[in-house]
Design a protein around this motif. Sequence first.
Motif, short mmCIF file in Angstrom:
data_model
loop_
_atom_site.label_atom_id
_atom_site.label_comp_id
_atom_site.label_asym_id
_atom_site.label_seq_id
_atom_site.Cartn_x
_atom_site.Cartn_y
_atom_site.Cartn_z
N SER A 103 0.84 -1.19 0.00
CA SER A 103 0.00 0.00 0.00
C SER A 103 0.87 1.24 0.00
CB SER A 103 -0.90 0.02 1.24
OG SER A 103 -1.64 1.22 1.30
N TYR A 104 0.34 2.33 -0.54
CA TYR A 104 1.05 3.61 -0.51
C TYR A 104 0.90 4.29 0.86
CZ TYR A 104 1.23 3.19 -5.59
OH TYR A 104 1.46 2.76 -6.87
N TYR A 105 -0.05 3.83 1.65
CA TYR A 105 -0.35 4.49 2.92
C TYR A 105 -0.36 3.47 4.05
CZ TYR A 105 -1.90 7.94 -0.44
OH TYR A 105 -1.96 8.82 -1.49
N CYS A 106 -0.22 3.97 5.26
CA CYS A 106 -0.32 3.10 6.42
C CYS A 106 -0.82 3.93 7.61
CB CYS A 106 1.01 2.43 6.74
SG CYS A 106 2.37 3.55 7.14
N ASP A 107 -1.33 3.23 8.58
CA ASP A 107 -1.88 3.88 9.76
C ASP A 107 -1.49 3.05 10.98
OD1 ASP A 107 -3.99 5.84 10.97
OD2 ASP A 107 -4.55 3.87 11.72
N TYR A 108 -1.15 3.71 12.08
CA TYR A 108 -0.70 2.99 13.26
C TYR A 108 -1.68 1.90 13.67
CZ TYR A 108 0.70 2.03 18.03
OH TYR A 108 1.08 1.40 19.18
N ASN A 109 -2.95 2.24 13.70
CA ASN A 109 -3.97 1.28 14.16
C ASN A 109 -4.20 0.14 13.19
OD1 ASN A 109 -4.57 2.62 16.62
ND2 ASN A 109 -5.80 4.12 15.50
N GLY A 110 -3.70 0.27 11.98
CA GLY A 110 -3.91 -0.77 10.98
C GLY A 110 -2.74 -1.72 10.81
N MET A 111 -1.66 -1.48 11.52
CA MET A 111 -0.48 -2.33 11.37
C MET A 111 -0.68 -3.66 12.07
SD MET A 111 1.01 -0.10 9.56
CE MET A 111 2.62 -0.81 9.22
N ASP A 112 -0.07 -4.69 11.50
CA ASP A 112 -0.25 -6.03 12.04
C ASP A 112 0.81 -6.40 13.10
OD1 ASP A 112 -1.09 -7.02 8.69
OD2 ASP A 112 -2.46 -6.65 10.36
N TYR A 113 2.02 -5.96 12.86
CA TYR A 113 3.11 -6.36 13.75
C TYR A 113 4.00 -5.15 14.05
CZ TYR A 113 1.64 -10.95 12.19
OH TYR A 113 0.88 -12.05 11.90
N PHE A 114 4.50 -5.09 15.28
CA PHE A 114 5.38 -4.01 15.71
C PHE A 114 6.63 -4.58 16.36
CE2 PHE A 114 2.94 -0.08 15.38
CZ PHE A 114 1.64 -0.55 15.21
N GLY A 115 7.72 -3.83 16.22
CA GLY A 115 8.90 -4.11 17.01
C GLY A 115 8.75 -3.45 18.37
N LYS A 116 9.77 -3.62 19.20
CA LYS A 116 9.71 -3.06 20.56
C LYS A 116 10.18 -1.62 20.61
CE LYS A 116 10.04 -7.52 22.88
NZ LYS A 116 10.77 -8.36 23.87
N GLY A 117 10.77 -1.15 19.53
CA GLY A 117 11.17 0.25 19.46
C GLY A 117 12.61 0.49 19.83
N THR A 118 13.11 1.64 19.38
CA THR A 118 14.45 2.08 19.73
C THR A 118 14.38 3.57 20.04
OG1 THR A 118 16.77 2.10 19.00
CG2 THR A 118 15.11 2.51 17.30
N LEU A 119 15.05 3.98 21.11
CA LEU A 119 14.93 5.35 21.61
C LEU A 119 15.91 6.30 20.93
CD1 LEU A 119 13.77 7.39 23.68
CD2 LEU A 119 15.54 6.60 25.28
N VAL A 120 15.37 7.40 20.45
CA VAL A 120 16.18 8.47 19.88
C VAL A 120 16.01 9.70 20.76
CG1 VAL A 120 16.43 10.06 17.92
CG2 VAL A 120 15.99 7.62 17.51
N THR A 121 17.14 10.23 21.21
CA THR A 121 17.11 11.43 22.06
C THR A 121 17.97 12.50 21.41
OG1 THR A 121 16.89 10.07 24.05
CG2 THR A 121 17.54 12.36 24.35
N VAL A 122 17.35 13.65 21.17
CA VAL A 122 18.06 14.77 20.56
C VAL A 122 18.10 15.91 21.57
CG1 VAL A 122 18.22 16.32 18.59
CG2 VAL A 122 17.16 14.06 18.32
N SER A 123 19.28 16.17 22.07
CA SER A 123 19.43 17.24 23.06
C SER A 123 20.86 17.69 23.11
CB SER A 123 18.98 16.75 24.45
OG SER A 123 19.88 15.79 24.95
N SER A 124 21.05 18.91 23.58
CA SER A 124 22.39 19.45 23.71
C SER A 124 22.86 19.34 25.16
CB SER A 124 22.42 20.90 23.24
OG SER A 124 21.43 21.66 23.92
#
Length: 124
Positions: A103-124
């Motif tokens: 599909s050309y589009y996607c939506d969070y609530n429509g996804m079938d599978y997720f990873g556990k995530g990785t944290l990105v922190t942007v700060s000085s």
Amino acid sequence: QLQIVESGGGQVQPGGSLRLTCVVSGFTLEEYTIGWFRRAPGKDYEKVLCFSSKLGSTNYADSVKGRFTVSADNAKNTVKLQLKGLKPEDTGVYYCAGDYGASYYCDYNGMDYFGKGTLVTVSS
């Protein structure tokens, strides 16, 4: 067994860069639409982009256009997300997700599978 694993997060200063990696197993990139989502502290999930290897398409959120770039290696079932020109508002946990079908589009609530995530922190 379907599995999605993200890596590559970290802490960087504003203007810095990171490269996130999403490795999928149990399915091929051509079978699924891949979405990257993020969640900032205290906020709701936000779509970063939707990518379809089969359609050869990527749709980026306006907030990341021109700064983030996705690429894929179908043979390795790997999707990489290059983050450049990072801003403090890019801080959050980044999730890779798969939705069956191309599909050309996607939506969070429509996804079938997720990873556990990785944290990105942007700060000085």
